[in-house]
Design an enzyme around this catalytic site. Sequence first.
Site, PDB file in Angstrom:
ATOM      1  N   HIS A   1       0.668  -1.249  -0.008  1.00 12.92           N
ATOM      2  CA  HIS A   1      -0.021   0.003   0.229  1.00 12.92           C
ATOM      3  C   HIS A   1       0.812   1.380   0.192  1.00 12.92           C
ATOM      4  CE1 HIS A   1      -3.562  -2.518   1.787  1.00 12.92           C
ATOM      5  NE2 HIS A   1      -3.774  -2.144   0.573  1.00 12.92           N
TER       6      HIS A   1
ATOM      7  N   GLU B   1      -0.435 -13.002 -15.541  1.00  9.66           N
ATOM      8  CA  GLU B   1       0.031 -12.831 -14.206  1.00  9.66           C
ATOM      9  C   GLU B   1       0.621 -14.398 -13.898  1.00  9.66           C
ATOM     10  OE1 GLU B   1      -3.337 -10.292 -12.106  1.00  9.66           O
ATOM     11  OE2 GLU B   1      -4.211 -11.706 -13.335  1.00  9.66           O
TER      12      GLU B   1
ATOM     13  N   ASP C   1       2.061  -9.403  -9.789  1.00 13.41           N
ATOM     14  CA  ASP C   1       1.630 -10.973  -9.736  1.00 13.41           C
ATOM     15  C   ASP C   1       2.679 -11.888 -10.431  1.00 13.41           C
ATOM     16  OD1 ASP C   1      -0.110 -11.318  -7.693  1.00 13.41           O
ATOM     17  OD2 ASP C   1      -1.951 -10.599  -9.064  1.00 13.41           O
TER      18      ASP C   1
END
Length: 530
Positions: free
Chosen positions: A182, A403, A427
């Site tokens: 984040h 991904e 990912d």
Amino acid sequence: MGELRGLGVSPGRTAGPVIRMAAAPTLEGLILGEGAKPVAGGVGRALGAVAAELEERARRAQGEAADILEAQAMMAADPALAEAAEEHVKAGLAVPHALDAAFAAHREALLAAGGYFAERAADLDDLRNRAIAAALGLPMPGVPDPGHPFVLVAEDLSPADTAGLSADVLALVTEKGGPTGHTAILARARGLPAVVACHGVLDLAEGTLVSVDGGTGEVRTGLDEPRAAAIRERAAEDRARLAAGSGPGRTADDHPVKLLANIGSAADLAPGAEGVGLFRTEFLFLGRRSAPSFDEQVSAYARVFEAVPDAIVRTLDAGTDKPLPFLGLDAEPNPALGIRGLRVDRLMPEVLDTQLAAIARAARATGARPSVMAPMVSTPGEAARFAERAAKAGIQRVGVMIEVPAAALLAAEVLAEVDFLSIGTNDLGQYAFAADRQHPGLADLLDPRQPALLRLVRLCAEAGLAAGKPVGVCGEAAGDPRLAPILVGLGVSSLSMSALSIPGVRAALAERTLDDCRREARAAVTRKEG
């Protein structure tokens, strides 16, 4: 001049005094039993105060920050958490200790689940600190406000901390964290230089003048104020120069590269992009006990299509770090390798059918021609079935996310079934290196400049060139001005990123010819990495 080095996750350079995050509340010295006096209210009041504060922050925030804060507020309001704390109160613990015990149990459960659930443990720590502060009648911990510009230093930052940053924060430096956490995502969204996994930064004395380079990951000490002021002035000039740039993305010899924006809703739309390369629809679903209605979905999609008729829409990317209560999915021993993204369709096909129908209805209502792409596709067969479902709903242009390394290795076969590929480097890197995206000791493996990851990107780009179909990158790597030319040199045709990252990438491409980009790409994929 001293130097610390971490992982640069949000480009830009600045300088200023170090200010550390306020310490979390401590329970040391408090009585364990129910006679403890500092309690300002019960479990419900403390957790309610946390949820209310986060909801208020979410109302003041925009885009991804608002969505993340709303998800945290839902975590604080989880009845299971309150029930666990109440049981500890009944057993004789004071409210602060009862909250501490309940959060500790939830934290252990997340860590045991591993993968993306383990990534949320840091978020739970922040909620724990806020709840205990509320129970003790103390101000909730958060970002300091010294009244002047500063470099914020912390062990790690929660979504609430990062989303509520004031204009005085010049840069972020954390001892923990990774390139896809984040802190990194929200720092890039706000255009703040940021360095994570910077060991030793917490040893810096409060007020120490430092320069921060969010591109290289360097944090330097030994500055005086005139030198710091000169760095800030030069950084402001660079930002103004980049902001003055306009037009489509092109190399110095006029090779076109579409520069697109990643958004979570119409609120994230901003000028400067050539379109939307990733419309993350899951933010419409997050934190809900029931799915958004068909009409609600149509309205949300139409607001984006009215502004960007050819937006690329990613269908619901549920699971792991985006748990959706209304799906009722069973707990999994390793959720990052389980039912997530397109795999939800194996259990609940009606969710995808409804979403595709809503996208098609919104397109007809606005006269738009959006594209759709599915997340977590692993095989050509999955790609073919998704394309068939989308066509049946009336959507003509269909792609998939790359991904999973298996999909990258079979990129040519996957492209035979769809119109385009979009590479999610976050990912793809995690799965290629078997490295948890938030593990503080593995941040170097998640660096998108890793040669193995770039070779997977090259496989996809070469398949696109051979098939005459576009291949883009929509992971955070696309917004890195140092990496964007390498991706173009590998054959990528578009880059999708935070809108604030576009000027820097546009300038980086304009400084190089396509041959320059190809030379940098060849060097990058053959670089030796320890």
